[in-house]
Write a protein that holds these residues in place. Structure first.
Motif, PDB file in Angstrom:
ATOM      1  N   MET A   1       0.841  -1.206   0.000  1.00  0.00           N
ATOM      2  CA  MET A   1       0.000   0.000   0.000  1.00  0.00           C
ATOM      3  C   MET A   1       0.869   1.245   0.000  1.00  0.00           C
ATOM      4  O   MET A   1       1.824   1.353   0.778  1.00  0.00           O
ATOM      5  CB  MET A   1      -0.916   0.003   1.236  1.00  0.00           C
ATOM      6  CG  MET A   1      -1.747   1.267   1.402  1.00  0.00           C
ATOM      7  SD  MET A   1      -2.804   1.212   2.863  1.00  0.00           S
ATOM      8  CE  MET A   1      -3.472   2.885   2.825  1.00  0.00           C
ATOM      9  N   ASN A   2       0.560   2.166  -0.861  1.00  0.00           N
ATOM     10  CA  ASN A   2       1.263   3.444  -0.899  1.00  0.00           C
ATOM     11  C   ASN A   2       0.534   4.426   0.015  1.00  0.00           C
ATOM     12  O   ASN A   2      -0.580   4.843  -0.276  1.00  0.00           O
ATOM     13  CB  ASN A   2       1.305   3.972  -2.336  1.00  0.00           C
ATOM     14  CG  ASN A   2       2.085   5.258  -2.430  1.00  0.00           C
ATOM     15  OD1 ASN A   2       2.959   5.530  -1.607  1.00  0.00           O
ATOM     16  ND2 ASN A   2       1.773   6.067  -3.430  1.00  0.00           N
ATOM     17  N   ILE A   3       1.157   4.813   1.110  1.00  0.00           N
ATOM     18  CA  ILE A   3       0.485   5.636   2.113  1.00  0.00           C
ATOM     19  C   ILE A   3       0.749   7.113   1.855  1.00  0.00           C
ATOM     20  O   ILE A   3       1.898   7.553   1.744  1.00  0.00           O
ATOM     21  CB  ILE A   3       0.948   5.252   3.528  1.00  0.00           C
ATOM     22  CG1 ILE A   3       0.589   3.798   3.762  1.00  0.00           C
ATOM     23  CG2 ILE A   3       0.337   6.167   4.569  1.00  0.00           C
ATOM     24  CD1 ILE A   3       0.592   3.316   5.135  1.00  0.00           C
ATOM     25  N   ALA A   4      -0.352   7.869   1.765  1.00  0.00           N
ATOM     26  CA  ALA A   4      -0.259   9.311   1.533  1.00  0.00           C
ATOM     27  C   ALA A   4      -0.386  10.116   2.817  1.00  0.00           C
ATOM     28  O   ALA A   4       0.139  11.219   2.928  1.00  0.00           O
ATOM     29  CB  ALA A   4      -1.340   9.753   0.539  1.00  0.00           C
ATOM     30  N   ALA A   5      -1.125   9.575   3.799  1.00  0.00           N
ATOM     31  CA  ALA A   5      -1.339  10.287   5.057  1.00  0.00           C
ATOM     32  C   ALA A   5      -1.859   9.303   6.098  1.00  0.00           C
ATOM     33  O   ALA A   5      -2.346   8.218   5.772  1.00  0.00           O
ATOM     34  CB  ALA A   5      -2.333  11.436   4.886  1.00  0.00           C
ATOM     35  N   VAL A   6      -1.740   9.709   7.358  1.00  0.00           N
ATOM     36  CA  VAL A   6      -2.197   8.889   8.482  1.00  0.00           C
ATOM     37  C   VAL A   6      -3.181   9.706   9.309  1.00  0.00           C
ATOM     38  O   VAL A   6      -2.976  10.905   9.542  1.00  0.00           O
ATOM     39  CB  VAL A   6      -1.021   8.453   9.373  1.00  0.00           C
ATOM     40  CG1 VAL A   6      -1.518   7.676  10.598  1.00  0.00           C
ATOM     41  CG2 VAL A   6      -0.018   7.622   8.584  1.00  0.00           C
ATOM     42  N   ALA A   7      -4.252   9.052   9.752  1.00  0.00           N
ATOM     43  CA  ALA A   7      -5.181   9.675  10.695  1.00  0.00           C
ATOM     44  C   ALA A   7      -5.232   8.808  11.948  1.00  0.00           C
ATOM     45  O   ALA A   7      -5.406   7.591  11.850  1.00  0.00           O
ATOM     46  CB  ALA A   7      -6.575   9.797  10.086  1.00  0.00           C
ATOM     47  N   VAL A   8      -5.051   9.427  13.101  1.00  0.00           N
ATOM     48  CA  VAL A   8      -5.136   8.718  14.377  1.00  0.00           C
ATOM     49  C   VAL A   8      -6.438   9.132  15.050  1.00  0.00           C
ATOM     50  O   VAL A   8      -6.676  10.326  15.263  1.00  0.00           O
ATOM     51  CB  VAL A   8      -3.942   9.049  15.287  1.00  0.00           C
ATOM     52  CG1 VAL A   8      -4.037   8.263  16.598  1.00  0.00           C
ATOM     53  CG2 VAL A   8      -2.621   8.745  14.577  1.00  0.00           C
ATOM     54  N   VAL A   9      -7.264   8.161  15.386  1.00  0.00           N
ATOM     55  CA  VAL A   9      -8.581   8.431  15.973  1.00  0.00           C
ATOM     56  C   VAL A   9      -8.597   7.972  17.430  1.00  0.00           C
ATOM     57  O   VAL A   9      -8.229   6.828  17.730  1.00  0.00           O
ATOM     58  CB  VAL A   9      -9.692   7.746  15.172  1.00  0.00           C
ATOM     59  CG1 VAL A   9     -11.042   7.942  15.850  1.00  0.00           C
ATOM     60  CG2 VAL A   9      -9.721   8.286  13.741  1.00  0.00           C
ATOM     61  N   VAL A  10      -9.039   8.864  18.324  1.00  0.00           N
ATOM     62  CA  VAL A  10      -9.033   8.595  19.759  1.00  0.00           C
ATOM     63  C   VAL A  10     -10.406   8.930  20.354  1.00  0.00           C
ATOM     64  O   VAL A  10     -10.768  10.106  20.464  1.00  0.00           O
ATOM     65  CB  VAL A  10      -7.963   9.439  20.487  1.00  0.00           C
ATOM     66  CG1 VAL A  10      -7.877   9.041  21.960  1.00  0.00           C
ATOM     67  CG2 VAL A  10      -6.606   9.317  19.807  1.00  0.00           C
ATOM     68  N   PRO A  11     -11.200   7.935  20.749  1.00  0.00           N
ATOM     69  CA  PRO A  11     -12.443   8.230  21.460  1.00  0.00           C
ATOM     70  C   PRO A  11     -12.134   8.563  22.915  1.00  0.00           C
ATOM     71  O   PRO A  11     -11.198   8.000  23.499  1.00  0.00           O
ATOM     72  CB  PRO A  11     -13.228   6.917  21.347  1.00  0.00           C
ATOM     73  CG  PRO A  11     -12.166   5.864  21.282  1.00  0.00           C
ATOM     74  CD  PRO A  11     -10.989   6.490  20.568  1.00  0.00           C
ATOM     75  N   ALA A  12     -12.909   9.459  23.511  1.00  0.00           N
ATOM     76  CA  ALA A  12     -12.633   9.858  24.895  1.00  0.00           C
ATOM     77  C   ALA A  12     -13.922  10.211  25.624  1.00  0.00           C
ATOM     78  O   ALA A  12     -14.780  10.907  25.073  1.00  0.00           O
ATOM     79  CB  ALA A  12     -11.689  11.054  24.916  1.00  0.00           C
ATOM     80  N   HIS A  13     -14.021   9.724  26.844  1.00  0.00           N
ATOM     81  CA  HIS A  13     -15.132  10.125  27.717  1.00  0.00           C
ATOM     82  C   HIS A  13     -14.546  10.522  29.072  1.00  0.00           C
ATOM     83  O   HIS A  13     -14.047   9.682  29.810  1.00  0.00           O
ATOM     84  CB  HIS A  13     -16.142   8.993  27.889  1.00  0.00           C
ATOM     85  CG  HIS A  13     -17.182   9.279  28.937  1.00  0.00           C
ATOM     86  ND1 HIS A  13     -18.147  10.268  28.764  1.00  0.00           N
ATOM     87  CD2 HIS A  13     -17.392   8.758  30.173  1.00  0.00           C
ATOM     88  CE1 HIS A  13     -18.903  10.313  29.847  1.00  0.00           C
ATOM     89  NE2 HIS A  13     -18.467   9.412  30.718  1.00  0.00           N
ATOM     90  N   ASN A  14     -14.532  11.817  29.357  1.00  0.00           N
ATOM     91  CA  ASN A  14     -14.018  12.337  30.632  1.00  0.00           C
ATOM     92  C   ASN A  14     -12.610  11.806  30.939  1.00  0.00           C
ATOM     93  O   ASN A  14     -12.370  11.176  31.963  1.00  0.00           O
ATOM     94  CB  ASN A  14     -14.977  11.997  31.773  1.00  0.00           C
ATOM     95  CG  ASN A  14     -16.249  12.810  31.713  1.00  0.00           C
ATOM     96  OD1 ASN A  14     -16.327  13.817  30.997  1.00  0.00           O
ATOM     97  ND2 ASN A  14     -17.257  12.401  32.462  1.00  0.00           N
ATOM     98  N   GLU A  15     -11.691  12.081  30.012  1.00  0.00           N
ATOM     99  CA  GLU A  15     -10.306  11.609  30.152  1.00  0.00           C
ATOM    100  C   GLU A  15      -9.325  12.764  30.330  1.00  0.00           C
ATOM    101  O   GLU A  15      -8.199  12.721  29.839  1.00  0.00           O
ATOM    102  CB  GLU A  15      -9.914  10.772  28.937  1.00  0.00           C
ATOM    103  CG  GLU A  15     -10.635   9.457  28.810  1.00  0.00           C
ATOM    104  CD  GLU A  15     -10.188   8.415  29.830  1.00  0.00           C
ATOM    105  OE1 GLU A  15      -9.335   8.744  30.688  1.00  0.00           O
ATOM    106  OE2 GLU A  15     -10.695   7.287  29.769  1.00  0.00           O
TER     107      GLU A  15
END
Length: 262
Positions: A1-15
């Motif tokens: 896979m040729n990677i153009a960009a990365v997205a990091v996803v973080v769910p949070a509840h009162n953290e």
């Protein structure tokens, strides 16, 4: 896979207690894959504290929702990230949790697997050290079961572990969309996604080479999650000692409360 960009996803509840350390560790991991663009999206789900403000202060994109649903939060985070990037092609989605810190080589290793043709990468976790007796014992019991299938230290065989953690996984945006993304489940949304990826024939790597540190608390955010498992391992009438296996990951990002950040 040729990677153009990365997205990091973080769910949070009162953290608010953990989110700064989390985002800083992601930022350090992003530094190791530059000049590849890395965007971090923190989804503040039904937060009544300053989680979103702290994440924004550390440079993350933030989205606020009121679902109290980790599957929905992850899905919203992915949608927001892909809207920011304006594409699905060449995008790698990395997932972690707000009470976790990732190692500096976290994204480097995921991207290496992707470039070798894998559609998803499933990593492992390490429970953060705990000083309280209940947490210490629960961590010991958890680790004894968690590492049961790991090869012996003298064995050079890679550990293709059986675990699935939303705190440490990555998937190509193309594969993610192909199977319909995260379902709005209050727990096990990560297992559900991986089951659909497997059923669809996507190539999945299981590796222990970039473990993530996550809070080993007994009162958690998601029902039937890690905290419930740890609590089930704690018989309160006994005295315990911690006997965990060696931890190869340095804790470079100690958790600090907002008051100590100034």
């Amino acid at each position: 896979m040729n990677i153009a960009a990365v997205a990091v996803v973080v769910p949070a509840h009162n953290e608010a207690e953990h989110i700064v350390a989390c985002v800083r560790s992601i930022r350090a991991a992003a530094d190791h894959v530059g000049p590849l663009p890395v965007h971090t999206v923190v989804v503040a789900d039904a937060c009544t504290d300053i989680t979103a403000a702290l994440a924004a202060r550390e440079g993350a994109h933030t989205v606020s929702i009121d679902r109290r649903n980790v599957g929905a939060a992850r899905a919203v985070g992915v949608l927001h990230a892909l809207a920011l990037l304006g594409s699905t092609s060449g995008i790698w989605l990395a997932m972690t949790d707000a009470d976790s810190t990732v190692p500096a080589h976290w994204l480097t290793r995921q991207i290496a697997w992707a470039r070798r043709g894998h559609d998803a990468v499933l990593g492992t976790i390490r429970l953060a050290p705990a000083s309280q007796g209940a947490c210490r014992y629960a961590r010991s019991e958890h680790d004894a079961a968690y590492y049961r299938t790991r090869p012996a230290a003298e064995d050079n065989t890679a550990w293709e572990h059986p675990h699935v953690h939303g705190a440490n996984m990555g998937v190509s945006a193309t594969a993610y969309r192909h199977v319909g993304g995260f379902a709005p489940l209050t727990t096990s949304e990560d297992h559900d996604l991986v089951a659909r990826l497997t059923q669809a024939g996507h190539r999945i790597a299981r590796t222990d080479d970039h473990p993530v540190h996550t809070a080993g608390r007994l009162r958690g955010r998601a029902p039937a999650g890690l905290a419930d498992l740890l609590r089930s391992l704690y018989p309160p009438a006994r005295t315990y000692a911690l006997t965990a296996p060696p931890d190869p990951v340095e804790e470079q990002f100690p958790v600090r409360t907002p008051a100590t950040e100034a």
